[in-house]
Design a protein around this motif. Structure first.
Motif, PDB file in Angstrom:
ATOM      1  N   LYS A   1       0.854  -1.191   0.000  1.00 20.18           N
ATOM      2  CA  LYS A   1       0.000   0.000   0.000  1.00 20.18           C
ATOM      3  C   LYS A   1       0.887   1.236   0.000  1.00 20.18           C
ATOM      4  O   LYS A   1       1.706   1.416   0.898  1.00 20.18           O
ATOM      5  CB  LYS A   1      -0.911  -0.009   1.227  1.00 20.18           C
ATOM      6  CG  LYS A   1      -2.052   0.980   1.141  1.00 20.18           C
ATOM      7  CD  LYS A   1      -3.070   0.749   2.244  1.00 20.18           C
ATOM      8  CE  LYS A   1      -4.225   1.721   2.081  1.00 20.18           C
ATOM      9  NZ  LYS A   1      -5.219   1.619   3.162  1.00 20.18           N
TER      10      LYS A   1
ATOM     11  N   ARG B   1      -2.787  -6.113  -4.274  1.00 19.38           N
ATOM     12  CA  ARG B   1      -3.178  -7.266  -3.453  1.00 19.38           C
ATOM     13  C   ARG B   1      -2.336  -8.477  -3.825  1.00 19.38           C
ATOM     14  O   ARG B   1      -1.873  -8.595  -4.952  1.00 19.38           O
ATOM     15  CB  ARG B   1      -4.656  -7.582  -3.678  1.00 19.38           C
ATOM     16  CG  ARG B   1      -5.604  -6.452  -3.276  1.00 19.38           C
ATOM     17  CD  ARG B   1      -7.055  -6.929  -3.321  1.00 19.38           C
ATOM     18  NE  ARG B   1      -7.395  -7.531  -4.596  1.00 19.38           N
ATOM     19  CZ  ARG B   1      -7.843  -6.866  -5.651  1.00 19.38           C
ATOM     20  NH1 ARG B   1      -7.973  -5.557  -5.596  1.00 19.38           N
ATOM     21  NH2 ARG B   1      -8.149  -7.495  -6.755  1.00 19.38           N
TER      22      ARG B   1
ATOM     23  N   ASP C   1      -1.032   7.280  -4.885  1.00 22.05           N
ATOM     24  CA  ASP C   1      -1.624   6.219  -4.064  1.00 22.05           C
ATOM     25  C   ASP C   1      -1.726   4.961  -4.914  1.00 22.05           C
ATOM     26  O   ASP C   1      -2.076   5.024  -6.092  1.00 22.05           O
ATOM     27  CB  ASP C   1      -3.040   6.595  -3.593  1.00 22.05           C
ATOM     28  CG  ASP C   1      -3.026   7.778  -2.627  1.00 22.05           C
ATOM     29  OD1 ASP C   1      -3.934   8.630  -2.723  1.00 22.05           O
ATOM     30  OD2 ASP C   1      -2.100   7.849  -1.811  1.00 22.05           O
TER      31      ASP C   1
ATOM     32  N   GLU D   1       0.930   5.341   0.004  1.00 22.34           N
ATOM     33  CA  GLU D   1       0.033   6.463   0.331  1.00 22.34           C
ATOM     34  C   GLU D   1       0.749   7.782   0.118  1.00 22.34           C
ATOM     35  O   GLU D   1       1.797   8.043   0.717  1.00 22.34           O
ATOM     36  CB  GLU D   1      -0.419   6.347   1.790  1.00 22.34           C
ATOM     37  CG  GLU D   1      -1.331   5.152   2.037  1.00 22.34           C
ATOM     38  CD  GLU D   1      -1.521   4.851   3.527  1.00 22.34           C
ATOM     39  OE1 GLU D   1      -0.599   5.100   4.318  1.00 22.34           O
ATOM     40  OE2 GLU D   1      -2.600   4.360   3.877  1.00 22.34           O
TER      41      GLU D   1
ATOM     42  N   ARG E   1       3.754   0.869   2.665  1.00 25.35           N
ATOM     43  CA  ARG E   1       3.388  -0.161   3.633  1.00 25.35           C
ATOM     44  C   ARG E   1       3.429  -1.519   2.934  1.00 25.35           C
ATOM     45  O   ARG E   1       2.828  -1.716   1.874  1.00 25.35           O
ATOM     46  CB  ARG E   1       1.994   0.088   4.201  1.00 25.35           C
ATOM     47  CG  ARG E   1       1.858   1.425   4.946  1.00 25.35           C
ATOM     48  CD  ARG E   1       0.530   1.518   5.678  1.00 25.35           C
ATOM     49  NE  ARG E   1       0.497   0.628   6.826  1.00 25.35           N
ATOM     50  CZ  ARG E   1       1.010   0.911   8.023  1.00 25.35           C
ATOM     51  NH1 ARG E   1       1.593   2.076   8.232  1.00 25.35           N
ATOM     52  NH2 ARG E   1       0.931   0.048   9.012  1.00 25.35           N
ATOM     53  N   TYR E   2       4.132  -2.425   3.533  1.00 27.01           N
ATOM     54  CA  TYR E   2       4.299  -3.767   2.963  1.00 27.01           C
ATOM     55  C   TYR E   2       3.867  -4.761   4.022  1.00 27.01           C
ATOM     56  O   TYR E   2       4.425  -4.773   5.131  1.00 27.01           O
ATOM     57  CB  TYR E   2       5.769  -3.966   2.559  1.00 27.01           C
ATOM     58  CG  TYR E   2       6.153  -5.365   2.151  1.00 27.01           C
ATOM     59  CD1 TYR E   2       7.101  -6.079   2.887  1.00 27.01           C
ATOM     60  CD2 TYR E   2       5.604  -5.970   1.028  1.00 27.01           C
ATOM     61  CE1 TYR E   2       7.475  -7.356   2.518  1.00 27.01           C
ATOM     62  CE2 TYR E   2       5.978  -7.248   0.652  1.00 27.01           C
ATOM     63  CZ  TYR E   2       6.907  -7.931   1.395  1.00 27.01           C
ATOM     64  OH  TYR E   2       7.276  -9.200   1.018  1.00 27.01           O
TER      65      TYR E   2
ATOM     66  N   GLU F   1      -2.531   0.489  -4.420  1.00 23.75           N
ATOM     67  CA  GLU F   1      -2.685  -0.683  -3.563  1.00 23.75           C
ATOM     68  C   GLU F   1      -2.575  -1.928  -4.436  1.00 23.75           C
ATOM     69  O   GLU F   1      -3.201  -2.024  -5.499  1.00 23.75           O
ATOM     70  CB  GLU F   1      -4.043  -0.656  -2.858  1.00 23.75           C
ATOM     71  CG  GLU F   1      -4.138  -1.702  -1.771  1.00 23.75           C
ATOM     72  CD  GLU F   1      -5.319  -1.488  -0.847  1.00 23.75           C
ATOM     73  OE1 GLU F   1      -5.928  -0.401  -0.882  1.00 23.75           O
ATOM     74  OE2 GLU F   1      -5.628  -2.424  -0.093  1.00 23.75           O
TER      75      GLU F   1
ATOM     76  N   ASP G   1       1.330  -4.698   5.855  1.00 25.96           N
ATOM     77  CA  ASP G   1       0.833  -3.912   6.995  1.00 25.96           C
ATOM     78  C   ASP G   1       1.933  -3.257   7.820  1.00 25.96           C
ATOM     79  O   ASP G   1       1.653  -2.751   8.908  1.00 25.96           O
ATOM     80  CB  ASP G   1      -0.043  -4.772   7.928  1.00 25.96           C
ATOM     81  CG  ASP G   1      -1.339  -5.185   7.239  1.00 25.96           C
ATOM     82  OD1 ASP G   1      -1.804  -6.314   7.453  1.00 25.96           O
ATOM     83  OD2 ASP G   1      -1.859  -4.370   6.444  1.00 25.96           O
TER      84      ASP G   1
END
Lengths: 349, 232
Positions: B3, B25, B21, B5, B60-61, B23, B63
């Motif tokens: 993620k 999955r 931004d 940001e 962020r990897y 994301e 979490d």
């Protein structure tokens, strides 16, 4: 699956340098090396005079210093121009420890080593993360600071300044006294064994996983970081190791000479070590040590005619441009060519 | 899995990435990133893998905020990168370099990587002596070792023909699907991206333009105007 495994295993045997199909030649190689070691230890003391032995001793010690320079070049791609500051510095520390700190000879050796290791670790921690050119200039700068620092008037009482320092050697080291170290024949045995041990140690490191990592970092540092490797610590370890070797040669030099001169910390000694490494060949351990011996005798011959700088200049040009692999590398190429030619003839016949 | 940001990267006065931004999955699908030259695609990968420090924003990897983590740490945590310009060890054989990395990352299934990237015939050759296309496969293979959770591929088809690029993408798509990992692929070959990627992000002049399925991206008029109109 079996083909793939076989395909993967045969390059693996070659890749990790296993003797593999050459295993039958291993015992012969070991025997040959042992013969060279024994003959080299004994023959010069029986057949060479004191003058030749003194030159040979200097050559071996220069060869060990050259070995430290060569290892860092070939494995890590780094050129250290301040090797003499460790070589001469170790001897100077020993002399100071004996005369100023009243240590026993063995304690003085240990203290010198400890200080050199700390110095190499601290300096290495700062400079090994720089690029190769910056590293070279920083080692030069550090070496020059030390070699000029010992000449400061305020330190004269410790270092002897421009006059140097006599080694006040009382007692013994490993059963040898001052007179033994000063005796050319007896010292030859010590220097010969030390050179072999240093060469074997660095050769082993070169063939170890640390050596493989160093060479890979030298070739493509970014890829190594992106493969999860720490590229800093291996180079720091290598830098400390080579400085230990340089310190050993410096300590032996001062034990043999009984005197430390400020010139032994100077740039000319560092340059001589570099030239000796190039002469002999920087790959492996034999080349630099042989290069030290060649340089020592050649320097005596040229020096007698006042042509030392000319020797150095010619040697640099020759061994960078014409013989880039040095004497040992060049000889090895010839041997390999002959071996290929012979096996080719055997196949056709 | 990943993620990003408000990620921004500047080179002096040049703003290469502006509050992007994104994301991704870990669902076993390729996530393509396309855009014209200078869009910030490679800079995006550089910032995610740690090669370039962002001037703002977070990465962020799994979490965890890894924005300040080193490249080597990210690799050991399963984030692998391949390069636009082939980055292999020229003087090592193909097997030597794969083995070196596999040993370090504790990957005992090197044969799988060799098979997937079809390198069995080149193992005993020095990387500097093999064809460029094979070097690209070695570069990708080095990224696949250690069973990474996230692959970042920067123009894996660079220097390859369209057919080779498509084949490579199909390999990657199958691999990513089989291992249920995440993969972000920056590529100029739009056809390969649309054929093999489940999600596509478009960057333009450092900014995020659009994210969607290949069909959505093809139909997005902003994307057509900024990029696809010229790339088609």
């Amino acid at each position: 699956m079996n083909d793939r495994t076989t395909t993967a295993e045969s390059p693996r045997a070659a890749a990790i340098g296993a003797f593999g199909g050459q295993s039958s030649r291993m015992p012969l190689t070991i025997v040959a090396v042992a013969i060279v070691f024994v003959v080299g230890a004994v023959a010069p003391t029986r057949f060479a005079g004191d003058f030749v032995l003194r030159l040979a001793n200097e050559g071996l010690l220069l060869g060990m210093l050259a070995l430290s320079v060569a290892f860092l070049m070939s494995q890590a791609g780094l050129v250290a121009l301040g090797a003499a500051s460790v070589y001469g510095g170790a001897g100077l520390l020993f002399a100071i420890a004996m005369s100023q700190w009243d240590l026993t000879p063995m304690s003085a050796v240990c203290a010198s080593f400890l200080i050199i290791v700390v110095y190499a670790t601290v300096l290495g921690a700062l400079i090994v993360r720089t690029n190769p050119l910056a590293f070279m200039m920083l080692t030069l700068a550090a070496g020059e600071m030390i070699s000029h620092g010992v000449m400061l008037e305020g330190l004269r009482d410790y270092t002897g300044g421009a006059d140097g320092l006599v080694v006040n050697f009382k007692g013994s080291i490993l059963g040898m006294e001052a007179a033994d170290f000063a005796n050319p024949a007896r010292f030859w045995l010590v220097a010969w064994v030390a050179a072999w041990l240093a060469g074997l140690a660095l050769w082993t490191v070169g063939r170890s996983r640390l050596g493989a990592i160093l060479r890979a970092v030298r070739e493509n540092e970014e890829r190594m970081r992106f493969s999860g490797f720490d590229t800093y610590l291996p180079r720091l370890i290598a830098y400390v190791l080579v400085n230990v070797v340089a310190a050993v040669s410096g300590l032996l030099h001062v034990l043999n000479a009984g005197f430390v001169s400020p010139e032994s910390l100077g740039l000319s000694v560092s340059t001589n070590a570099l030239v000796a490494a190039l002469m002999g060949g920087i790959a492996g351990s034999v080349g630099p040590i042989l290069g030290g011996l060649i340089f020592s005798f050649a320097q005596d011959e040229f020096g007698a005619r006042g042509l030392t700088q000319l020797l150095t200049g010619i040697a640099i040009v020759l061994f960078i441009v014409v013989f880039p692999r040095g004497v040992v590398g060049g000889l090895w190429s010839v041997v390999q060519l002959q071996a290929r030619a012979l096996s080719g003839r055997r196949e056709t016949s | 899995m990943l993620k990003i940001e408000k990620l921004s990267v500047s080179y002096g006065s040049v703003r290469a990435l502006i509050e992007v931004d994104l994301e991704v999955r870990g669902d076993g699908a390729l996530h393509g990133v396309i855009g014209p030259n200078g869009a910030g695609k490679s800079t995006l990968l550089d910032a995610v893998c740690g090669r370039r420090r962002p001037t703002a924003g977070t990465v962020r990897y799994r979490d965890e905020d890894i924005t300040r983590r080193t490249v080597a740490w990210r690799r050991r945590q399963g984030m692998a990168r391949s390069f636009q310009r082939t980055s292999v060890f020229q003087d090592l054989t193909v097997y030597e370099q794969l083995h070196l990395v596999a040993q370090h990352l504790g990957d005992e299934r090197l044969d799988d990587v060799i098979e997937v990237m079809d390198l069995a015939d080149y193992l005993d050759q020095k990387a500097g002596r093999i064809a460029y296309g094979v070097q690209r496969r070695v570069d990708v293979a080095l990224a696949l070792i250690g069973r990474p959770h996230l692959l970042l591929m920067d123009e894996p088809g660079a220097g390859l023909s369209a057919a080779e690029t498509l084949r490579l993408f199909e390999h990657l798509r199958d691999l990513v699907r089989e291992r249920k990992i995440a993969a972000v692929v920056v590529e100029h070959d739009v056809d390969a991206v649309f054929a093999c990627c489940g999600t596509v992000t478009v960057l333009d002049l450092g900014r995020h333009l659009a994210t969607g399925t290949p069909q959505e991206i093809r139909a997005d008029h902003r994307v057509v105007a900024a990029y696809l109109g010229t790339a088609a």
